[in-house]
Design an enzyme around this catalytic site. Sequence first.
Site, mmCIF file in Angstrom:
data_model
loop_
_atom_site.group_PDB
_atom_site.id
_atom_site.type_symbol
_atom_site.label_atom_id
_atom_site.label_comp_id
_atom_site.label_asym_id
_atom_site.label_seq_id
_atom_site.Cartn_x
_atom_site.Cartn_y
_atom_site.Cartn_z
ATOM 1 N N ARG A 39 -0.954 -4.999 9.656
ATOM 2 C CA ARG A 39 0.256 -4.164 9.691
ATOM 3 C C ARG A 39 0.118 -3.209 10.867
ATOM 4 N NH1 ARG A 39 2.249 0.755 7.873
ATOM 5 N NH2 ARG A 39 4.324 0.725 6.929
ATOM 6 N N SER A 108 6.964 -5.285 -1.915
ATOM 7 C CA SER A 108 6.866 -3.892 -2.341
ATOM 8 C C SER A 108 7.930 -3.605 -3.387
ATOM 9 C CB SER A 108 7.120 -2.958 -1.151
ATOM 10 O OG SER A 108 6.185 -3.185 -0.136
ATOM 11 N N LYS A 137 3.079 6.553 6.049
ATOM 12 C CA LYS A 137 4.363 5.842 6.211
ATOM 13 C C LYS A 137 5.459 6.882 6.079
ATOM 14 C CE LYS A 137 6.550 1.718 4.004
ATOM 15 N NZ LYS A 137 7.925 1.871 4.186
HETATM 16 N N1 TZP Z 1 3.649 1.442 1.784
HETATM 17 C C1 TZP Z 1 3.864 2.367 0.853
HETATM 18 S S1 TZP Z 1 2.894 3.724 1.081
HETATM 19 C C2 TZP Z 1 2.170 3.035 2.455
HETATM 20 C C3 TZP Z 1 2.708 1.794 2.692
HETATM 21 C C4 TZP Z 1 2.362 0.902 3.785
HETATM 22 C C5 TZP Z 1 1.127 3.749 3.247
HETATM 23 C C6 TZP Z 1 -0.216 3.687 2.612
HETATM 24 O O1 TZP Z 1 -1.140 4.355 3.436
HETATM 25 P P1 TZP Z 1 -2.176 5.399 2.853
HETATM 26 O O2 TZP Z 1 -2.838 5.977 4.077
HETATM 27 O O3 TZP Z 1 -3.154 4.610 2.015
HETATM 28 O O4 TZP Z 1 -1.404 6.412 2.089
#
Ligand code: TZP
Length: 212
Positions: A39, A108, A137
Amino acid sequence: MKQIHGLYAITDRRFYRGRSLEEVTGDWLAGGVTCIQLREKDLNTRELLEAGRVLRRMTREAGALLIVNDRVDVAVALEADGVHLGQEDLPIRAAREILGEGRIIGISTHNVEEAREAAIQGANYIGVGPMRATATKTDTKPVVGIAGLRRIRQAVDLPIIAIGGIRLEDAEELAAAGADGLAVIRGLVDTEDILERAKAFVQAILRGRQRR
Ligand code: TZP
Ligand code: MG
């Protein structure tokens, strides 16, 4: 088809502090990561493929899964194990037409309705989150948290991967609450010792699963 479970690492070069993709990935795999999601939102298609080739070689050697975020075409080109889709990406059925039955499709989800719909459409696993507020994100949905995770666990039989703001201290509780796996970005790289962090996550997930 291999089931998704355990420690699921998501790549994000922004947080590697000078360490290379190979170095970080090597530590993850040695530490027990069972699945890596490619990603990298800022890479062009060629660059994404190049990064993906490194991950494909390393995950294959380690017996881990490679999942590609958003890009079904890149997943096919890399011979990845599957894709991870968002609610606004290619619909599951369209992705299935391209990928066939042999590859993993994850999506998701943020509530019981989306989780049930994912099962109906033939998803192989669901992401559930965010568990906590996260700055990683920017366009996240409101926090689903452990209570939301429990509701979704009751509603569907699909493997559940919890995501979003997950720290090592949360891992056991989330696994005990019904997460089959944990998807983590920052919590797996905001340390000098990525290998130790991954191992600690794996142990915490095992402890949590034993409490179920
Ligand atoms: N999708 C929902 S939250 C997220 C994604 C890709 C980010 C997760 O990153 P982190 O650093 O583990 O909070
Ligand atoms: Mg997406």
